[in-house]
Design a protein around this motif. Structure first.
Motif, mmCIF file in Angstrom:
data_model
loop_
_atom_site.group_PDB
_atom_site.id
_atom_site.type_symbol
_atom_site.label_atom_id
_atom_site.label_comp_id
_atom_site.label_asym_id
_atom_site.label_seq_id
_atom_site.Cartn_x
_atom_site.Cartn_y
_atom_site.Cartn_z
ATOM 1 N N ALA A 189 48.036 37.336 21.723
ATOM 2 C CA ALA A 189 46.379 38.071 22.069
ATOM 3 C C ALA A 189 46.036 37.643 22.668
ATOM 4 O O ALA A 189 44.842 36.556 22.219
ATOM 5 N N VAL A 190 44.491 37.430 23.613
ATOM 6 C CA VAL A 190 43.078 36.799 23.776
ATOM 7 C C VAL A 190 41.748 37.546 23.006
ATOM 8 O O VAL A 190 41.796 38.957 22.609
ATOM 9 N N SER A 191 41.100 36.794 22.466
ATOM 10 C CA SER A 191 39.462 37.768 21.905
ATOM 11 C C SER A 191 38.835 37.356 22.399
ATOM 12 O O SER A 191 38.816 37.405 23.634
ATOM 13 N N PHE A 245 49.261 37.191 33.376
ATOM 14 C CA PHE A 245 48.920 38.213 33.835
ATOM 15 C C PHE A 245 47.340 38.367 34.429
ATOM 16 O O PHE A 245 47.120 38.621 32.768
ATOM 17 N N PHE A 246 46.419 38.234 34.952
ATOM 18 C CA PHE A 246 44.804 39.203 34.731
ATOM 19 C C PHE A 246 44.883 40.519 35.799
ATOM 20 O O PHE A 246 45.187 40.489 35.993
ATOM 21 N N ASN A 247 44.551 40.809 34.491
ATOM 22 C CA ASN A 247 44.544 42.260 34.588
ATOM 23 C C ASN A 247 42.698 42.444 33.657
ATOM 24 O O ASN A 247 43.025 43.728 32.842
ATOM 25 N N PRO A 255 41.084 26.966 27.568
ATOM 26 C CA PRO A 255 39.349 25.498 27.274
ATOM 27 C C PRO A 255 38.389 25.994 26.019
ATOM 28 O O PRO A 255 37.883 25.965 25.139
ATOM 29 N N SER A 256 39.040 27.875 25.758
ATOM 30 C CA SER A 256 38.193 27.762 24.877
ATOM 31 C C SER A 256 38.705 28.866 23.469
ATOM 32 O O SER A 256 37.764 29.542 22.732
ATOM 33 N N ASN A 257 39.754 28.847 23.481
ATOM 34 C CA ASN A 257 41.094 28.266 22.308
ATOM 35 C C ASN A 257 40.716 30.491 21.853
ATOM 36 O O ASN A 257 40.736 30.290 20.615
ATOM 37 N N LYS A 282 36.473 35.561 22.891
ATOM 38 C CA LYS A 282 35.833 33.999 23.174
ATOM 39 C C LYS A 282 36.157 34.141 24.925
ATOM 40 O O LYS A 282 35.716 32.898 25.430
ATOM 41 N N CYS A 283 37.040 35.213 25.060
ATOM 42 C CA CYS A 283 37.532 34.008 26.669
ATOM 43 C C CYS A 283 36.826 34.807 27.312
ATOM 44 O O CYS A 283 35.946 35.572 27.737
ATOM 45 N N VAL A 284 36.768 33.457 27.782
ATOM 46 C CA VAL A 284 35.456 33.410 29.382
ATOM 47 C C VAL A 284 36.047 33.655 31.184
ATOM 48 O O VAL A 284 35.784 33.514 31.615
ATOM 49 N N LYS A 285 37.919 34.679 30.798
ATOM 50 C CA LYS A 285 37.846 34.605 32.408
ATOM 51 C C LYS A 285 38.279 33.630 33.128
ATOM 52 O O LYS A 285 38.211 33.494 34.214
ATOM 53 N N CYS A 286 38.855 32.636 32.701
ATOM 54 C CA CYS A 286 38.735 31.055 33.739
ATOM 55 C C CYS A 286 40.238 31.266 34.364
ATOM 56 O O CYS A 286 40.069 30.526 35.819
ATOM 57 N N GLY A 287 40.756 32.329 34.180
ATOM 58 C CA GLY A 287 42.213 32.387 34.901
ATOM 59 C C GLY A 287 42.807 31.099 34.693
ATOM 60 O O GLY A 287 43.887 30.884 34.908
ATOM 61 N N SER A 288 43.069 30.174 33.505
ATOM 62 C CA SER A 288 43.862 28.516 33.718
ATOM 63 C C SER A 288 44.954 29.193 33.115
ATOM 64 O O SER A 288 45.898 28.604 33.169
ATOM 65 N N CYS A 289 45.106 29.789 32.255
ATOM 66 C CA CYS A 289 46.131 30.530 31.209
ATOM 67 C C CYS A 289 47.011 30.988 32.636
ATOM 68 O O CYS A 289 48.647 30.550 32.414
ATOM 69 N N VAL A 290 46.604 31.547 33.674
ATOM 70 C CA VAL A 290 47.961 32.039 34.845
ATOM 71 C C VAL A 290 48.438 30.979 35.167
ATOM 72 O O VAL A 290 48.930 31.041 35.533
ATOM 73 N N LYS A 311 41.613 40.771 31.175
ATOM 74 C CA LYS A 311 41.493 39.868 30.185
ATOM 75 C C LYS A 311 43.010 39.102 30.304
ATOM 76 O O LYS A 311 44.090 40.022 31.536
ATOM 77 N N PRO A 312 44.492 38.128 30.244
ATOM 78 C CA PRO A 312 45.247 37.743 30.505
ATOM 79 C C PRO A 312 45.729 39.016 29.140
ATOM 80 O O PRO A 312 45.497 39.411 28.578
ATOM 81 N N GLU A 313 47.470 39.310 30.511
ATOM 82 C CA GLU A 313 48.340 39.766 29.345
ATOM 83 C C GLU A 313 49.544 38.592 29.761
ATOM 84 O O GLU A 313 50.361 38.672 30.586
HETATM 85 S S1 SF4 Z 1 42.765 30.007 29.586
HETATM 86 FE FE1 SF4 Z 1 40.544 31.042 30.078
HETATM 87 S S2 SF4 Z 1 40.772 33.282 31.291
HETATM 88 FE FE2 SF4 Z 1 42.598 32.753 29.232
HETATM 89 S S3 SF4 Z 1 42.627 33.023 27.370
HETATM 90 FE FE3 SF4 Z 1 41.380 30.978 28.060
HETATM 91 S S4 SF4 Z 1 39.518 32.091 28.572
HETATM 92 FE FE4 SF4 Z 1 40.463 33.453 28.987
#
Ligand code: SF4
Ligand SMILES: Cc1cc2nc3c(=O)[nH]c(=O)nc-3n(C[C@H](O)[C@H](O)[C@H](O)COP(=O)(O)O)c2cc1C
Ligand code: SF4
Length: 255
Positions: free
Chosen positions: A186-188, A207-209, A229-231, A190-198, A211-213
């Motif tokens: 699950a994503v909190s 997947f980025f919808n 990077p944002s934990n 704190k997510c800055v929508k950087c897309g690194s997880c994808v 927010k990450p899913e």
């Molecule tokens: S890596 Fe970026 S897009 Fe993925 S959860 Fe962390 S802040 Fe959000």
């Protein structure tokens, strides 16, 4: 050719070290996996695989991927695995993989690295002195292994005992069935929508919808969660307050 897969940076660190000593080509298996695979890989030098241990074997998704590749040139392979403490009897399953791709296994070793599986325990602080000291110590092991590979030596270190055989044969399939789930990611806010997880997921399972899913095709490598990077990613309440172990330091930076 040195081929590595790394969820949280440990195997990448070892692969960089081996590459420094062996002066070879460094390939990140994640990139090949993300791009749908590669038909053939050619190397005149041995194929050196550097992989993490997941539940007392190399990750099933990685061995399945290796088995899709046609290896040409050298027929020699070395497998260097890294783990938090016990590789179990991973060697037995590595031998099966080598047989399937017609590679001759010339060496196996296991390096203990800081344990990073945040879902099961609190990993150490990646910037701590203890982690630094552990990396410095393991550099001498990596250098020894690199020299042995350069000299074409055969080595089979870290033999399994009875417990290791049980861990790899019985516990591994139970772990894969019971533990590798994705519904708890699950994503909190704190997510800055950087897309690194994808980008980090080797299986293209994030997947980025807006927010990450997460989809269902996962190996719990923790690249998405520990690399955020944002934990901002949690796994149920198991990871709350735990250290994110994601090693960014390069081999040459640790002295
Ligand atoms: S890596 Fe970026 S897009 Fe993925 S959860 Fe962390 S802040 Fe959000
Ligand atoms: C899903 C999973 C399962 C793991 N199982 C084991 C294990 O059976 N034995 C062990 O010693 N370490 C185990 N670990 C710890 C990793 O092997 C160790 O942290 C490794 O260095 C991670 O490498 P990486 O940073 O390249 O991904 C496991 C880690 C993960 C993510
Ligand atoms: S979803 Fe996350 S834990 Fe699962 S394979 Fe992708 S990066 Fe690894």
């Amino acid at each position: 050719m040195i081929l590595y897969f790394s969820g949280t940076g440990n195997s990448r660190f070892i692969a960089e070290g081996l590459n420094k000593i062996c002066d070879d080509e460094l390939i990140n298996l994640k990139d090949l996996m993300k791009n749908g695979g590669t038909g053939e890989l050619h190397s005149d030098k041995p194929f050196v695989f550097v992989l993490p241990i997941h539940a007392f074997r190399i990750p099933g998704k990685i061995s399945e991927f290796i088995e899709t590749i046609k290896f040409t040139g050298s027929s020699d392979a070395y497998f260097i695995v890294d783990c938090g403490g016990s590789p179990g009897n991973a060697l037995k399953y590595i031998k099966n993989t080598c047989k399937k791709v017609n590679l001759q296994l010339k060496g196996f070793d296991a390096i203990n690295m800081p344990a990073s599986y945040i879902v099961m325990y609190n990993p150490p602080d990646v910037n701590s002195e203890a982690v630094h000291d552990s990396l410095v110590y393991q550099k001498s092991q990596i250098e020894r292994i690199g020299r042995d590979i350069n000299e074409g030596k055969e080595f089979f270190n870290r033999p399994s005992d009875f417990k290791g055989k049980i861990q790899s044969s019985i516990l591994n399939p139970i772990f894969v069935k019971m533990m590798i789930k994705t519904k708890d990611f699950a994503v909190s806010d704190k997510c800055v929508k950087c897309g690194s997880c994808v980008l980090r997921c080797p299986l293209n399972n994030v997947f980025f919808n807006g927010k990450p899913e997460w989809g269902d095709n996962c190996m719990h490598c923790m690249a998405c969660l520990s690399g955020c990077p944002s934990n901002a990613i949690e796994y149920g309440n198991k990871t709350v307050g735990r250290n994110r172990y994601y090693l960014l330091k390069h081999y040459g930076d640790v002295n």
